[in-house]
Design an enzyme around this catalytic site. Structure first.
Site, short mmCIF file in Angstrom:
data_model
loop_
_atom_site.label_atom_id
_atom_site.label_comp_id
_atom_site.label_asym_id
_atom_site.label_seq_id
_atom_site.Cartn_x
_atom_site.Cartn_y
_atom_site.Cartn_z
N LYS A 58 9.30 3.54 -46.97
CA LYS A 58 9.95 2.24 -46.76
C LYS A 58 10.77 2.19 -45.47
CE LYS A 58 8.12 1.10 -50.54
NZ LYS A 58 6.76 0.68 -50.49
N TYR A 280 1.98 1.88 -64.56
CA TYR A 280 3.06 2.09 -63.60
C TYR A 280 4.28 2.70 -64.31
CZ TYR A 280 6.59 1.17 -60.06
OH TYR A 280 7.59 1.31 -59.15
N TYR A 306 4.32 7.79 -57.92
CA TYR A 306 3.49 7.46 -56.75
C TYR A 306 2.70 8.67 -56.24
CZ TYR A 306 6.10 3.08 -56.40
OH TYR A 306 6.64 1.85 -56.66
C1 PLP Z 1 7.07 6.94 -52.92
C2 PLP Z 1 6.21 5.76 -52.70
N1 PLP Z 1 4.94 5.95 -52.31
C3 PLP Z 1 4.10 4.94 -52.10
C4 PLP Z 1 4.50 3.63 -52.32
C5 PLP Z 1 3.51 2.56 -52.11
O1 PLP Z 1 3.76 1.84 -50.95
P1 PLP Z 1 3.33 0.34 -50.82
O2 PLP Z 1 4.23 -0.45 -51.72
O3 PLP Z 1 3.56 0.03 -49.40
O4 PLP Z 1 1.93 0.21 -51.25
C6 PLP Z 1 5.83 3.37 -52.70
C7 PLP Z 1 6.25 1.98 -52.91
O5 PLP Z 1 7.17 1.63 -53.55
C8 PLP Z 1 6.70 4.45 -52.90
O6 PLP Z 1 7.96 4.26 -53.29
#
Ligand code: PLP
Length: 351
Positions: A58, A280, A306
């Site tokens: 982010k 999720y 994630y």
């Molecule tokens: C640790 C992590 N990886 C990947 C993502 C995925 O990114 P994006 O929301 O840009 O698809 C996020 C999103 O919140 C995240 O916090």
């Protein structure tokens, strides 16, 4: 690569941007795990973007988002996510650094315990964000509760703006054109590292949620004329409409950068929905195994929500032979290891 991206580099430089992170992030080979898997496994350490201990993808987006907010004279910013959102936490941190007041509307996907506040929510509280928890009502879906949170946030932003405090509305995950442009820039940074090392990346694996990272990477890859295959592992249920959304975002990034190039969802995007189940913030054994393996071979930490799921996808592709032995495979670590300290139901069987 240099001549292809020279124009783009100049354009990145004229966009308003706050300097929040530390770039380039490290990129190197994981020798122990490479030997075990029979591929050349590399890692792009975006868990190390800074500006605090927790980093993550982010920060690349927030540099441009808050640059835009400042250029528009905003003194408040509102954003959205789950109560354990990495994006929300890093938005608060970035706002604090820029002197912008942070406001969060957080959907209680996993309801927090007021007497045992953990991980990102704890950090949000330490940084004293204006916090609004949106409970999922009986009979309501997660998406419906999220949609309510967007309405409430937009109303709060309008109220502040009318009172003479312009408020910048950051979509969930920072997945706007301004946010994704940060990841296009990240891809150029990565290509520079490949060039310097004399390497060609055959595959990149990364976790995809709101799609902003995926869109930015796809736009950056296009700018570089790269043929690296990017495999975007989803962390929740997605269908074809998601690819259209990402294609649109990537093309708007290219347009913002004055590039005539276009991303095509069928040729340039590849998502895999095979590793997020059951949902999720709900752990699975493949992600837990991925977390244990990386920790035990390389001393590195990924998370159950994630990166653990994305790395589980990578492991499965390699072990099942979908990726030929000897390939150069990059895991783009997008951060998020604070989730290792979140509520028990998010964690899974980690040891
Ligand atoms: C640790 C992590 N990886 C990947 C993502 C995925 O990114 P994006 O929301 O840009 O698809 C996020 C999103 O919140 C995240 O916090």
């Amino acid at each position: 690569m240099e001549h292809v991206t020279r124009e783009a580099r100049k354009l990145f430089e004229v966009l308003p941007r706050e300097q929040l992170g530390f770039f380039p992030t490290p990129f190197y080979r994981l020798d122990n795990l490479s030997a075990e898997l029979g591929v050349n496994l590399y890692i792009k350490r975006d868990d190390f973007t800074g500006m605090n201990l927790f980093g993550g993808n982010k920060i690349r987006k927030l540099e441009f988002l808050l640059g835009d907010a400042r250029a528009k004279g905003c003194d408040h910013a509102v954003t959205y996510g789950a109560t354990q959102s990495n994006h929300a936490m890093e938005t608060v941190a970035s706002c604090r650094k820029c002197g912008i007041k942070p406001i969060l509307y957080l959907t209680a996907v996993v309801p927090p315990d007021d007497k045992d506040v953990r991980a990102n929510l704890l950090l949000d509280k330490i940084m004293d964000a204006e916090l609004h928890i949106v409970d999922i009502r009986p009979g309501e879906t997660e998406e419906e509760a999220e949609a309510r949170s967007f309405e409430m946030g937009a109303a709060r932003a309008a109220e502040l703006t009318a009172a003479g405090h312009p408020c910048y509305d950051i979509p969930m995950g920072g997945a706007s054109v301004m946010g994704s442009v940060g990841f296009a820039r990240g891809y150029l940074e990565f290509e520079d590292q490949l060039d310097a090392a004399g390497l060609h990346a055959d595959y990149i694996f990364h976790a995809t949620g709101t799609g902003g990272t995926m869109a930015g990477l796809a736009a950056g890859r296009k700018l570089c004329g790269s043929d690296t295959k990017i495999i975007s592992v989803t962390v929740s249920r997605k269908d074809e409409s998601y690819l259209h959304k990402v294609e649109d975002l990537a093309n708007n990034v290219l347009k913002l950068l004055n590039s005539p190039l276009k991303v095509d969802w069928q040729k340039d995007l590849c998502m895999d929905t095979g590793y997020y189940a059951p949902g999720y913030e709900q752990p699975n054994e493949a992600a837990s195994e991925a977390i244990r393996l990386l920790a035990r071979t390389e001393g590195l930490f990924i998370d159950p929500v994630y990166t653990g799921k994305a790395f589980a996808g990578l492991l499965d592709y390699v072990r099942s032979g979908k990726i030929p032995a000897g390939s150069n495979v990059v895991f783009w670590h997008t951060g998020g290891a604070t989730a290792l300290f979140a509520e028990q139901s998010i964690l899974g069987e980690l040891y």
